[in-house]
Design a protein around this motif. Structure first.
Motif, PDB file in Angstrom:
ATOM      1  N   ILE A 222      -5.574  -2.391  -7.772  1.00  0.00           N
ATOM      2  CA  ILE A 222      -5.093  -1.141  -8.374  1.00  0.00           C
ATOM      3  C   ILE A 222      -5.768   0.054  -7.714  1.00  0.00           C
ATOM      4  N   ARG A 223      -7.079  -0.040  -7.503  1.00  0.00           N
ATOM      5  CA  ARG A 223      -7.811   1.065  -6.870  1.00  0.00           C
ATOM      6  C   ARG A 223      -7.356   1.293  -5.425  1.00  0.00           C
ATOM      7  N   GLN A 224      -7.060   0.220  -4.732  1.00  0.00           N
ATOM      8  CA  GLN A 224      -6.714   0.327  -3.315  1.00  0.00           C
ATOM      9  C   GLN A 224      -5.261   0.721  -3.088  1.00  0.00           C
ATOM     10  N   GLY A 225      -4.418   0.531  -4.082  1.00  0.00           N
ATOM     11  CA  GLY A 225      -2.995   0.790  -3.909  1.00  0.00           C
ATOM     12  C   GLY A 225      -2.599   2.170  -4.385  1.00  0.00           C
ATOM     13  N   GLU A 226      -1.397   2.542  -4.049  1.00  0.00           N
ATOM     14  CA  GLU A 226      -0.824   3.781  -4.552  1.00  0.00           C
ATOM     15  C   GLU A 226      -0.564   3.643  -6.050  1.00  0.00           C
ATOM     16  N   ALA A 227      -0.853   4.693  -6.797  1.00  0.00           N
ATOM     17  CA  ALA A 227      -0.551   4.662  -8.229  1.00  0.00           C
ATOM     18  C   ALA A 227       0.953   4.551  -8.440  1.00  0.00           C
ATOM     19  N   LYS A 228       1.337   3.698  -9.376  1.00  0.00           N
ATOM     20  CA  LYS A 228       2.755   3.448  -9.620  1.00  0.00           C
ATOM     21  C   LYS A 228       3.159   3.997 -10.992  1.00  0.00           C
TER      22      LYS A 228
END
Length: 325
Positions: A222-228
């Protein structure tokens, strides 16, 4: 946390934990989870069998709840519950048909079709039941706990087309939710993560964000990905499974409560539209069931604030701009 009432509940439950100990008996179902006079009853279908090409040689039962207010000329909202057998029972811990009846009747949530789907099983395996959820006898472990998009394909490419043959379901992902308990909760989150174009509301009860199949890495992902654009309500208990493995050694990757805390921290950092409640329960549906009406009110709060989520003019969930603040 976005809801001050839920914030107060967390403080009270935290204070109570030292006195109450690991008990689930603190949590009782309220009137919203019971049949009420004068409230129209929705209809629950007989079990329907869904075969799968995504998981070859497997089938699973699902049931469809249709609210009394459903009008086939108007698209309805949709919520899908994993481990369907546990959520549809009118004497169980969640009693979703009663909750939907009451909240939809009072316009605290929109007209919403509920689908209760079981994990798949092979021809020589039994259907999951309340007595045996199927961890060792069905495909539940591999379907629900994997982090890839395989199960989302079953939901989006196989289940949804079948539903649309009989029901008028909105195509707007803001009108669709998905939820579950334990492994069904991490499964619901995984589906929304991979397919926010289809599902943007998640209910997570005692979620298994642990190392069953690598799920402990979700906070980092979650931290590494784009917020969805996902709205998520997380519930867990301080006396959930706490990471003690064989031989008595502690392993944080198997601490259910610690992993739920990490999920909340990661979602907060990324400013997701998220709230949570941590109680004093164990790995049980008692607490989640007792607050399920409140979870649904929060998930559909646009509707309860007078903004109908079926209005095509609504593009962004109400309150999303303050998520994580």
């Amino acid at each position: 946390m976005n809801n001050p009432l839920l914030a107060i509940a967390v403080i009270l439950l935290t204070s109570a934990s030292a006195l109450a100990g690991p008990t689930d008996e603190l949590y009782k179902l309220g009137p919203d989870s019971q049949e009420q006079p004068g409230v129209p009853r929705g209809k629950l279908s007989e079990p329907i069998v869904l075969a799968s090409k995504v998981y070859p040689n497997s089938t699973r039962n699902y049931w469809v709840y249709t609210p009394a207010q459903y009008d086939k000329t108007k698209p309805a909202c949709l919520m899908i519950f994993q481990d369907g057998h546990a959520f549809l029972g009118l004497k169980g811990e969640y009693r979703i048909p009663y909750v939907f009846d009451n909240l939809i009747h009072r316009r605290e949530m929109p007209v919403t079709i509920a689908v209760f789907i079981n994990p798949g099983h092979g021809p020589d395996q039994p259907e999951a039941t309340d007595k045996d959820w199927g961890d060792g006898t069905t495909n539940r472990r591999v379907e629900y706990n994997a982090l890839d998009d395989k199960y989302s394909k079953l939901i989006v490419d196989e289940l949804l087309p079948e539903l649309k043959k009989s029901y008028n379901i909105s195509d707007n992902p803001e009108h669709r939710g998905i939820g579950g308990a334990s492994s069904g909760a991490i499964c619901a989150w995984t589906v929304a993560w991979h397919r926010p174009d289809q599902f943007r509301k998640v209910i997570s009860v005692i979620g298994s964000y642990t190392n069953i199949m690598g799920g402990h890495v979700w906070p980092d992902m979650i931290r590494q990905g784009e917020a969805k654009p996902i709205r998520v309500f997380i519930q867990d208990g301080r006396n959930d499974n706490r990471g003690t493995r064989k031989g008595g050694a502690y392993d944080a990757k198997w601490d259910w409560f610690a992993q739920n805390v990490k999920m909340v921290e990661a979602l907060t950092e990324k400013k997701y539209d998220m709230t949570y409640v941590f109680g004093v329960g164990s790995h049980s549906g008692k607490h989640g069931g007792s607050i399920m009406p409140e979870m649904l009110r929060w998930i559909w709060r646009d509707h309860s604030k007078g903004q109908d989520p079926m209005d095509p003019a609504i593009k962004t969930p109400l309150g999303a701009e303050t998520a994580g603040k």
